[in-house]
Motif scaffolding. Sequence first.
Motif, PDB file in Angstrom:
ATOM      1  N   LYS A 125       0.830  -1.206   0.000  1.00 18.22           N
ATOM      2  CA  LYS A 125       0.000   0.000   0.000  1.00 18.22           C
ATOM      3  C   LYS A 125       0.868   1.261   0.000  1.00 18.22           C
ATOM      4  N   ALA A 126       1.994   1.189   0.709  1.00 16.22           N
ATOM      5  CA  ALA A 126       2.866   2.367   0.833  1.00 16.22           C
ATOM      6  C   ALA A 126       3.732   2.588  -0.395  1.00 16.22           C
ATOM      7  N   GLY A 127       3.747   1.609  -1.316  1.00 22.87           N
ATOM      8  CA  GLY A 127       4.570   1.736  -2.511  1.00 22.87           C
ATOM      9  C   GLY A 127       6.018   1.363  -2.286  1.00 22.87           C
ATOM     10  N   VAL A 128       6.271   0.568  -1.239  1.00 16.86           N
ATOM     11  CA  VAL A 128       7.625   0.087  -0.956  1.00 16.86           C
ATOM     12  C   VAL A 128       7.798  -1.266  -1.635  1.00 16.86           C
ATOM     13  N   PRO A 129       8.884  -1.485  -2.377  1.00 22.15           N
ATOM     14  CA  PRO A 129       9.040  -2.743  -3.115  1.00 22.15           C
ATOM     15  C   PRO A 129       9.123  -3.960  -2.192  1.00 22.15           C
ATOM     16  N   VAL A 130       8.374  -5.009  -2.545  1.00 22.17           N
ATOM     17  CA  VAL A 130       8.408  -6.277  -1.799  1.00 22.17           C
ATOM     18  C   VAL A 130       8.715  -7.410  -2.771  1.00 22.17           C
ATOM     19  N   THR A 131       9.236  -8.504  -2.242  1.00 13.91           N
ATOM     20  CA  THR A 131       9.536  -9.654  -3.100  1.00 13.91           C
ATOM     21  C   THR A 131       8.245 -10.372  -3.480  1.00 13.91           C
ATOM     22  N   PRO A 132       8.191 -11.030  -4.658  1.00 14.93           N
ATOM     23  CA  PRO A 132       7.017 -11.837  -5.017  1.00 14.93           C
ATOM     24  C   PRO A 132       6.793 -12.920  -3.967  1.00 14.93           C
ATOM     25  N   GLY A 133       5.526 -13.142  -3.593  1.00 13.63           N
ATOM     26  CA  GLY A 133       5.256 -14.151  -2.579  1.00 13.63           C
ATOM     27  C   GLY A 133       3.779 -14.330  -2.325  1.00 13.63           C
ATOM     28  N   SER A 134       3.459 -15.105  -1.294  1.00 15.25           N
ATOM     29  CA  SER A 134       2.065 -15.377  -0.943  1.00 15.25           C
ATOM     30  C   SER A 134       1.401 -14.108  -0.442  1.00 15.25           C
ATOM     31  N   GLU A 135       0.110 -14.016  -0.670  1.00 17.23           N
ATOM     32  CA  GLU A 135      -0.621 -12.813  -0.279  1.00 17.23           C
ATOM     33  C   GLU A 135      -1.233 -12.912   1.111  1.00 17.23           C
ATOM     34  N   GLY A 136      -1.179 -14.086   1.718  1.00 14.34           N
ATOM     35  CA  GLY A 136      -1.738 -14.263   3.051  1.00 14.34           C
ATOM     36  C   GLY A 136      -1.075 -15.433   3.738  1.00 14.34           C
ATOM     37  N   GLU A 137      -1.679 -15.878   4.848  1.00 13.27           N
ATOM     38  CA  GLU A 137      -1.119 -16.998   5.592  1.00 13.27           C
ATOM     39  C   GLU A 137      -1.213 -18.300   4.805  1.00 13.27           C
ATOM     40  N   VAL A 138      -0.203 -19.135   4.995  1.00  7.77           N
ATOM     41  CA  VAL A 138      -0.168 -20.456   4.369  1.00  7.77           C
ATOM     42  C   VAL A 138      -0.149 -21.487   5.503  1.00  7.77           C
TER      43      VAL A 138
END
Length: 455
Positions: A125-138
Amino acid sequence: MFNKILIANRGEIAVRIIRAARELGVGTVAIYSTADRDALHVHFADEAICVGPARSTESYLNMNNILSAAVATGAQAIHPGFGFLSENSKFAHLCEEMNIKFIGPSAKVMDMMGDKINARAEMIKAGVPVTPGSEGEVHTTDEAVKIAEEIGYPIILKASAGGGGKGIRKVNTVEELVPAFEAAQAEAQAAFGNGAMFIERMIFPARHIEVQILGDSHGNVIHLGERDCSLQRNNQKVLEESPSVAIGHTLRNEITSAAVKAAQHVSYENAGTIEFLLDESSGKFYFMEMNTRVQVEHPVTEFVSGVDIVKEQIRVANGNELSVKQEDVTFSGHAIECRINAENPKFNFAPSPGKITNLFLPGGGVGLRVDSAMYSGYTIPPYYDSMIAKVIVHGENRFEALMKMQRALLEFDVEGVTTNVDFQLELISDPHVVAGDYDTSFLGNVFLPEYQKED
């Protein structure tokens, strides 16, 4: 300013906080377990109160006993240090309910940024780059297999509520995934009471870069530069330095600006650290996590910035504005910290508790600091973390800092227990480290195999 604060911790960080409070004219209360009755922080504080037996769960993690100690002694605030309850939002919330100031962020912000999945969503939301990954708990291996196929191997499994390197596994192939997931989940459940996992594409090898930020209740957020924490063993930091030799002026501006943006997005108050992984081959960096507390390695930042982070924590918690603005912060020279542990590196770093029969800590000269709670005759208990000291040096440049650290480690003498001083001396003298040519894979894949051959 507060009249009295309680330090909900032990060891060198408790001593560090007591010293900062005393310089601010603030009274201090130490807590201790029965195993720490003779600990240095107990002697240094204005008051001390026992909160339980040796086991952490019955003393330093015993929220009711700690809060009772604060009420009984009239402490107006609690500084949690690092580890133990420092990132426990329930404890922060209980402090709020009892009108005792928690010296750290609010429980709400801690929940938002302490949980890795929530933090990841907020950074997007803040526009800070994140690595590709799961969107929630696994929660299941079936989910994990599906997500891993989508984002591609290698991946890293992480406990949502994790910290201290617990609940983390690196996975290179689908065949490794199921046993790794089950092991990481079990470890997370045992360590944090929460087996929720999430998955990210692994940026490895990489540089582990973290940015120190400070925020207050008046809307001010600043950064104090970056630290390079890439020298790690089993996801635990061994040596840290500031600034990073891997970062130039442009990238430094980008990564510190991203950290400030992240902290502003969640209206962060007090000291915190935004951690990034830097892919040196592409020059791209990715948000990894936020530590909502003071860091073990905060002294290197204090040396290069001239800002006392612990004093700022206390001032901010008291409702004061930060004592410095971003334009006031200047960076000078180079700083390095080596963590000194009571452990035996030649035997898989096995802990080495026991009585210190003789102790000489390095000193002399400008730009050398040893943070420790050791003294000659002190018995290191077997119940807690093995770190017993931090040696921090500052030089006009990196070469001077390296030479000063080598000199300090050569002088460091502890008898009665085994420490990693010689290990740190070899590490700081390694040609790759001297050249600044290392990443998160170096210690485990290059240095340790050679070091462990030597006998």
